[in-house]
Design an enzyme around this catalytic site. Structure first.
Site, PDB file in Angstrom:
ATOM      1  N   ASN A   4      54.087  45.789  31.941  1.00  0.00           N
ATOM      2  CA  ASN A   4      53.616  45.080  30.745  1.00  0.00           C
ATOM      3  C   ASN A   4      52.566  45.932  30.038  1.00  0.00           C
ATOM      4  O   ASN A   4      52.240  47.030  30.490  1.00  0.00           O
ATOM      5  CB  ASN A   4      53.092  43.694  31.112  1.00  0.00           C
ATOM      6  CG  ASN A   4      51.952  43.767  32.096  1.00  0.00           C
ATOM      7  OD1 ASN A   4      50.884  44.286  31.796  1.00  0.00           O
ATOM      8  ND2 ASN A   4      52.183  43.283  33.321  1.00  0.00           N
ATOM      9  N   ILE A  31      48.712  35.954  43.613  1.00  0.00           N
ATOM     10  CA  ILE A  31      47.559  36.433  44.384  1.00  0.00           C
ATOM     11  C   ILE A  31      46.370  35.504  44.180  1.00  0.00           C
ATOM     12  O   ILE A  31      45.728  35.063  45.138  1.00  0.00           O
ATOM     13  CB  ILE A  31      47.195  37.877  43.963  1.00  0.00           C
ATOM     14  CG1 ILE A  31      48.438  38.770  44.054  1.00  0.00           C
ATOM     15  CG2 ILE A  31      46.058  38.425  44.814  1.00  0.00           C
ATOM     16  CD1 ILE A  31      48.274  40.139  43.409  1.00  0.00           C
ATOM     17  N   ASP A  56      55.273  38.395  37.281  1.00  0.00           N
ATOM     18  CA  ASP A  56      55.644  37.165  37.988  1.00  0.00           C
ATOM     19  C   ASP A  56      56.862  37.383  38.879  1.00  0.00           C
ATOM     20  O   ASP A  56      57.005  36.748  39.901  1.00  0.00           O
ATOM     21  CB  ASP A  56      55.938  36.052  36.975  1.00  0.00           C
ATOM     22  CG  ASP A  56      54.663  35.617  36.264  1.00  0.00           C
ATOM     23  OD1 ASP A  56      53.645  35.464  36.967  1.00  0.00           O
ATOM     24  OD2 ASP A  56      54.669  35.462  35.031  1.00  0.00           O
TER      25      ASP A  56
HETATM   26  O1  C5P Z   1      50.145  32.650  35.857  1.00  0.00           O
HETATM   27  P1  C5P Z   1      49.507  33.744  35.098  1.00  0.00           P
HETATM   28  O2  C5P Z   1      50.147  35.074  35.332  1.00  0.00           O
HETATM   29  O3  C5P Z   1      49.348  33.493  33.627  1.00  0.00           O
HETATM   30  O4  C5P Z   1      48.021  33.780  35.681  1.00  0.00           O
HETATM   31  C1  C5P Z   1      47.111  34.738  35.316  1.00  0.00           C
HETATM   32  C2  C5P Z   1      46.038  34.870  36.365  1.00  0.00           C
HETATM   33  O5  C5P Z   1      46.595  34.856  37.666  1.00  0.00           O
HETATM   34  C3  C5P Z   1      45.331  36.185  36.259  1.00  0.00           C
HETATM   35  O6  C5P Z   1      44.017  36.001  36.772  1.00  0.00           O
HETATM   36  C4  C5P Z   1      46.160  37.074  37.167  1.00  0.00           C
HETATM   37  O7  C5P Z   1      45.419  38.202  37.629  1.00  0.00           O
HETATM   38  C5  C5P Z   1      46.521  36.131  38.287  1.00  0.00           C
HETATM   39  N1  C5P Z   1      47.823  36.374  38.905  1.00  0.00           N
HETATM   40  C6  C5P Z   1      47.896  36.783  40.207  1.00  0.00           C
HETATM   41  N2  C5P Z   1      49.100  36.964  40.814  1.00  0.00           N
HETATM   42  C7  C5P Z   1      50.245  36.728  40.145  1.00  0.00           C
HETATM   43  C8  C5P Z   1      50.208  36.303  38.813  1.00  0.00           C
HETATM   44  C9  C5P Z   1      48.975  36.154  38.220  1.00  0.00           C
HETATM   45  O8  C5P Z   1      46.833  37.011  40.824  1.00  0.00           O
HETATM   46  N3  C5P Z   1      51.400  36.905  40.750  1.00  0.00           N
END
Ligand code: C5P
Length: 397
Positions: free
Chosen positions: A211, A310, A280
């Protein structure tokens, strides 16, 4: 412009690292500082006052008996409006002078006559044997006991052809350390883990899904936490950024690697700031060999698997650190941010508009907590990072 309004006396002593002091002066000026250079006679063998004057816009001082100062007391006058004295490069001889209170030239006299509240920072630069000599080791220990900040030195190739400890820190690292010296130590004694950048999910050995995250916001937060006195670990996806000074960086590529590194270090952390734009999904049927384009244009069929979340997993740990999440939204930031805070189970979530921030030097943030939301208006990412660190420290206290 982290040093806007600050006045810095930059002292140069004799050493080949004087050539780096020109870049340092430029870096300090770029950050908004007013820089007054003072040189020893030995420093002038390596670089001229003309160069330093041109870079700082101020005549250089090197003479105790300089009649340009109305009362002829440059050793007093030059420091009374200063916010810090930085000696870079600082030779073994000058360290010894500082320790023993020697004052036989302008720079050493000015250091001895500085107000006790005026910070003095020195960046040692010398041959490895000089640095490791018991006399220097004793002197440096004494400097630290006297409250003088010792920045570096670094290890590596030396101008004399030898290798080891004694290189002056690089100018950009010194600028960072000097900026950090002015920050309040709101996170002293705390350990902070930051994730930053994008992840890269391979499709085959040469292709992948990623990304537009540049990592700039996460790196700025790591730098700000370090400047606030924290011990900082930065777990970074692929970026083109340099590691903030004093920060331990672990590079990863995929979300699963990021998850493994975070989980193996999370137990000892006080704060977790998840800034990374983690993919994701990953490709479940990744190819060991490069996928070939076929003549009939049959498209490869990619299958996806869900990556671990995470942040959500850390926030669900029984002995979790204070967790801060980020949300890069493309619309409805206020609604989505509040909802994401609940979903992730974190006390603080920071929202921003993804396509406004990715790759940019500025950003605007919205902080969501249990009381509602607060806006941090458009500013440099580094400035916002300092504000965010202050908000985190407030909530930790
Ligand atoms: O669900 P989304 O990706 O929008 O969430 C964003 C937050 O979750 C950010 O703080 C990102 O670093 C964390 N995140 C994560 N692991 C993932 C997806 C997002 O730690 N697989």
């Amino acid at each position: 412009m982290e040093l806007a309004g600050k006045s810095i006396v930059l002292g140069l002593t004799g050493g080949i690292a004087c050539y780096k002091a020109a870049e340092l002066a430029r870096g300090l000026v770029k950050q908004g500082a007013s820089v007054q250079v003072v040189m020893t006679q030995a420093a002038m063998h390596f670089i001229t006052p003309v160069t330093m004057q041109a870079l700082t816009g101020k005549p250089v001082h090197f003479d105790q008996w300089d009649a340009r100062i109305p009362n002829n007391m440059p050793h007093i006058d030059l420091t009374r409006d200063a916010d810090a004295i930085v000696v870079a490069p600082c030779s073994a001889d000058f360290i010894s002078k500082l320790v023993h209170g020697g004052c036989d030239d302008l720079l050493s006299t000015l250091c001895l006559a500085r107000p006790s509240t005026l910070p003095l920072l020195v960046a040692p630069a010398m041959n490895v044997e000089m640095w490791e000599n018991p006399a220097t080791v004793r002197n440096v220990r004494q400097l630290e006991q006297d409250g003088i900040a010792v920045l570096g030195p670094d290890v590596g190739d030396q101008a004399c052809g030898e290798t080891g400890m004694g290189r002056m820190l690089e100018p950009e690292d010194l600028v960072e350390e000097i900026c950090a010296a002015f920050q309040p130590k709101l996170l002293r004694g705390k350990r902070v883990l930051v994730t930053a950048g994008p992840t890269f999910e391979p499709i085959d050995p040469v292709r992948g899904i990623t990304n537009l995250s540049s990592g700039k916001m996460g790196y700025a937060i790591a730098r700000a936490a370090r400047a606030a006195g924290a011990e900082v670990m930065l777990v970074s996806g692929p970026t083109a950024l340099t590691t903030p000074a004093g920060v331990q960086r672990i590079n990863v590529q995929t979300a699963e690697q990021m998850y493994d590194v975070v989980m193996s270090h999370i137990d000892t952390q006080d704060v977790f700031v998840a800034v990374a734009a983690v993919a994701d999904w990953r490709v479940a049927n990744l190819s060991e060999q490069k996928i070939k384009k076929t003549a009939d244009d049959a498209f490869p069929k990619l299958e996806f698997a869900l990556n671990p979340d995470i942040l959500a997993e850390v926030a669900a740990l029984p002995n979790k650190p204070y967790c801060v999440g980020f949300a890069a939204e493309s619309e409805n930031l206020l609604q989505n941010g509040a909802a994401k805070r609940q979903k992730k189970g974190v006390p603080l979530l920071v929202g921003n508009i993804g396509h406004h921030t990715f790759g940019k030097d500025q950003n605007e943030l919205v902080l969501f907590d249990e009381k509602g939301h607060t806006q941090l208006p458009l500013a440099d990412k580094q400035q916002l990072a300092h504000q965010l660190v202050a908000e985190i420290a407030k909530r930790l206290a």
